[in-house]
Enzyme design. Structure first.
Site, PDB file in Angstrom:
ATOM      1  N   HIS A  58       0.818  -1.212   0.000  1.00 42.41           N
ATOM      2  CA  HIS A  58       0.000   0.000   0.000  1.00 42.41           C
ATOM      3  C   HIS A  58       0.852   1.263   0.000  1.00 42.41           C
ATOM      4  O   HIS A  58       2.000   1.259   0.449  1.00 42.41           O
ATOM      5  CB  HIS A  58      -0.933   0.000   1.208  1.00 42.41           C
ATOM      6  N   GLU A  60       0.690   3.944   1.807  1.00 40.79           N
ATOM      7  CA  GLU A  60       1.086   4.417   3.137  1.00 40.79           C
ATOM      8  C   GLU A  60       2.340   3.689   3.625  1.00 40.79           C
ATOM      9  O   GLU A  60       3.279   4.308   4.127  1.00 40.79           O
ATOM     10  CB  GLU A  60      -0.047   4.188   4.153  1.00 40.79           C
ATOM     11  N   CYS A  85      -6.302   1.404   5.367  1.00 38.74           N
ATOM     12  CA  CYS A  85      -6.860   0.157   5.907  1.00 38.74           C
ATOM     13  C   CYS A  85      -6.379   0.011   7.354  1.00 38.74           C
ATOM     14  O   CYS A  85      -5.519   0.770   7.816  1.00 38.74           O
ATOM     15  CB  CYS A  85      -6.420  -1.034   5.067  1.00 38.74           C
ATOM     16  N   CYS A  88      -2.519  -0.520   7.681  1.00 43.64           N
ATOM     17  CA  CYS A  88      -1.762   0.706   7.425  1.00 43.64           C
ATOM     18  C   CYS A  88      -1.961   1.708   8.556  1.00 43.64           C
ATOM     19  O   CYS A  88      -1.022   2.407   8.936  1.00 43.64           O
ATOM     20  CB  CYS A  88      -2.150   1.310   6.083  1.00 43.64           C
TER      21      CYS A  88
END
Length: 112
Positions: A58, A60, A85, A88
């Protein structure tokens, strides 16, 4: 800037971007969703949803990893096009980032 970084993703369906800044808005790091460095990133892998979800890192997480030892305490993370999410979010908290700026998710309600 997070939208610009998101466009660097090769994912044809979801392009996510994250930018980490100091409180004075100096950029510390950026990240976008994609497969790990040095692995195959053929479009066929992105089009296979099961394979994509097993491999993708991801935005992040990539932004935090790309910061490479920079102290992220009191930094701000800007994320688009969706909130982080749960995994993260935990990583963001553990990294010391003080504030997250993102867009409110669009909720769609269907009448039956």
């Amino acid at each position: 800037m997070a939208y610009m970084v998101a466009n660097w993703s090769k994912d044809p369906s979801t392009k996510c971007g994250a930018v980490i800044t100091h409180l004075d808005h100096r950029v510390v790091s950026v990240g976008f969703n994609g497969f790990p460095k040095g692995t195959s990133d053929d479009i066929e892998l992105y089009n296979n949803r099961d394979e994509k979800y097993r491999r993708v890192v991801h935005s992040e997480k990539n932004a935090i990893l790309f910061a490479k030892g920079i102290d992220l305490n009191d930094c701000i993370m800007y994320i688009v096009p969706m909130p982080p999410c749960s995994q993260c979010a935990g990583m963001i908290i553990q990294s010391g980032i003080k504030r997250v700026v993102t867009i409110e998710p669009l909720l769609e309600y269907k009448m039956r």
